[in-house]
Write a protein that holds these residues in place. Sequence first.
Motif, short mmCIF file in Angstrom:
data_model
loop_
_atom_site.label_atom_id
_atom_site.label_comp_id
_atom_site.label_asym_id
_atom_site.label_seq_id
_atom_site.Cartn_x
_atom_site.Cartn_y
_atom_site.Cartn_z
N THR A 190 1.96 3.00 -0.51
CA THR A 190 1.84 2.24 0.62
C THR A 190 1.75 2.79 1.90
OG1 THR A 190 4.09 1.35 0.57
CG2 THR A 190 2.61 0.15 -0.59
N SER A 191 2.38 3.83 1.95
CA SER A 191 2.39 4.63 3.24
C SER A 191 0.97 5.24 3.52
CB SER A 191 3.20 5.95 3.15
OG SER A 191 4.62 5.34 3.27
N ALA A 234 -1.86 3.82 2.31
CA ALA A 234 -2.49 2.61 2.74
C ALA A 234 -2.43 2.24 4.11
CB ALA A 234 -2.06 1.43 1.93
N ASN A 258 5.20 -7.95 8.24
CA ASN A 258 6.22 -7.31 6.82
C ASN A 258 6.98 -8.64 6.46
OD1 ASN A 258 8.82 -5.03 6.56
ND2 ASN A 258 7.20 -5.59 4.93
N ASP A 305 2.11 -6.28 5.23
CA ASP A 305 2.84 -5.48 4.26
C ASP A 305 3.77 -6.19 3.26
OD1 ASP A 305 4.19 -3.50 3.00
OD2 ASP A 305 4.77 -2.41 4.95
N ILE A 355 5.01 -5.04 0.21
CA ILE A 355 5.53 -4.13 -0.69
C ILE A 355 6.71 -4.94 -1.60
CG2 ILE A 355 6.99 -2.99 0.76
CD1 ILE A 355 5.34 -1.50 -2.24
N VAL A 391 -1.32 -4.98 1.98
CA VAL A 391 -0.80 -3.70 1.44
C VAL A 391 0.17 -4.16 0.43
CG1 VAL A 391 0.47 -1.57 1.92
CG2 VAL A 391 -1.34 -2.55 3.55
N ASP A 392 0.13 -3.49 -0.75
CA ASP A 392 1.11 -3.55 -1.86
C ASP A 392 1.29 -2.22 -2.54
OD1 ASP A 392 2.84 -5.02 -3.79
OD2 ASP A 392 1.54 -6.65 -3.94
N GLY A 393 2.08 -2.52 -3.70
CA GLY A 393 2.38 -1.18 -4.63
C GLY A 393 3.47 -1.39 -5.66
N GLY A 443 0.16 2.80 -4.66
CA GLY A 443 -0.22 1.79 -3.67
C GLY A 443 -1.42 1.08 -3.80
N TRP A 444 -1.91 0.12 -3.09
CA TRP A 444 -3.06 -0.36 -2.99
C TRP A 444 -3.15 -1.29 -1.70
CZ3 TRP A 444 0.13 -2.39 -6.77
CH2 TRP A 444 0.58 -3.61 -6.85
N ILE A 445 -4.53 -1.53 -1.25
CA ILE A 445 -4.81 -2.35 -0.22
C ILE A 445 -6.03 -3.17 -0.38
CG2 ILE A 445 -6.07 -0.46 0.96
CD1 ILE A 445 -4.98 -1.59 3.65
#
Length: 374
Positions: A97-98, A100, A167, A199, A201, A224-226, A239-241
Motif C-alpha cells: 500500500t505504500s 500505491a 484513513n 486508505d 488497509i 487503497v487496500d492490500g 497491495g492494490w489501488i
Amino acid sequence: MPAHPWLADRTDRFDSSGIRKVFDLAAKLKDPINLSIGQPDFPAPPALKEAACKAIHDDLNGYSPTQGAAALRDRLQARVDEEWGHEGRKLLVTSGTSGALNLAMWALVNPGDEVIVFDPYFVMYPTLCEMVGGVPVVIDTYEDDFQINLAKVEAAITPKTKLILFNSPANPTGVVASAESTRGLAELAKKHNIALLSDEIYREFCYDGALPSPARWNDQTIVVDGFSKSYGVTGWRIGWIHGPSALIDKMAALQQYTFVCAPHPLQHAAIEAFHTDMSAQVDAYRERRDHVVAGLRDAGYEVAPTGGAFYVFPKAPAGQGSASEFVARAIEHELLVIPGGIFSRRDTHFRISYAAPMATLDRGLEVLRRLAKR
C-alpha cells in the motif's frame, strides 16, 4: 541545509521514521514488552505459504505485467466490480500500500497543491505530500474524538485543494469514521471536485460492523487496500489501488518507471487469500481491543472509542509532561509504545499496538497502571 552537499533539499523535510527508531531500541532490550509494532502477530496462513513456495518452484520469478499478474488482478477486479459496480473503475496491483500511496501522490499532486490530512495521521502522509511539492493542510480531530468534522473540512478547502487523504480504520487511533461523516466527506469532495483517497488497509479489522467506505457515496473515490495486515504478510509487499481508469492508467505508467511490478511469485500466492478465512484472527483482535481499552480506562487513561485496526491512542496522564516524556519513562520499564508526536502536531497521546499475545498485553497494562499513579 542538507547534511551532505550532494543531498537534495527535499531530504531535509524528513528523518528516519520514529517508529523504526523504537524497533531498533527493542532489539537492544533483554525482555521488552513490545506494544509498538504495527503488524499482526499471527503467522501467515499455511495455504498462502505453500502457494508462495509453489510459485517460486514453478519459476514464476521474473517480472509480472506492471498492472499485476493477470490471475490476481482479475480476481481483485471482479471483487471490486461486485462490491461497487462503478463504471470505469480500474485496478492496479502495487508494491504494498505504500507503493500505491506513492504512485497516487506522484500522479495527483502538483507543486503548490494543497492536500488535506487529518491529525493524527499515518506517519507517511505529510512526508509523501511534501516530497512531491504538495502543501499539507492539517485538520485537527482531537476535540471530535478523532472523528471527521465536516465544518472544519469545508473551511479548509481553497482553490488550491487537490486531494483529501482519509484513513479508516485509522492508524494510530483505531477509530472507524462514522457512516454519517464518511458520507459527508465523500459528498463534499464530489461537490468541490477534489480527489478523495481512502486508505482502507485495515478494513478487515472492523469490530463493530462493516466499514463505511466513501466509495459508496462517491464513485470517483480512490481506494487503497492490500493483503499485508489481514493475512500477516507485511513483508510480501502486495497491495492494490482502484479508482477512475484515467488515473489508474497513469499510475501504471509511473509504476513502470519506479517499482516496475509487485513481487511476482507472491502475487500468485496471494490468490489463496480468496479461499482463506481469517475471522478467527479478527475475533481474537476484537477481544484484545476490548481487554486493552477496559484496562486503560480502569487505570485512569482517556481513550477515545476505537472500532478497528489494532491500535489504541490514549492520552498521557495529566501532570507528567509531554507524551514523549511519558513514553521515555515507559521505555525505562522496558515497555515500548510510540509517542503520538510521530503521528501528530500534538505531543499529548501515545500509540499502543495490541497485535501482541494477551500475556504481553497484560504486562504492558501493569506497567501503565504503575506509571499512571506517579
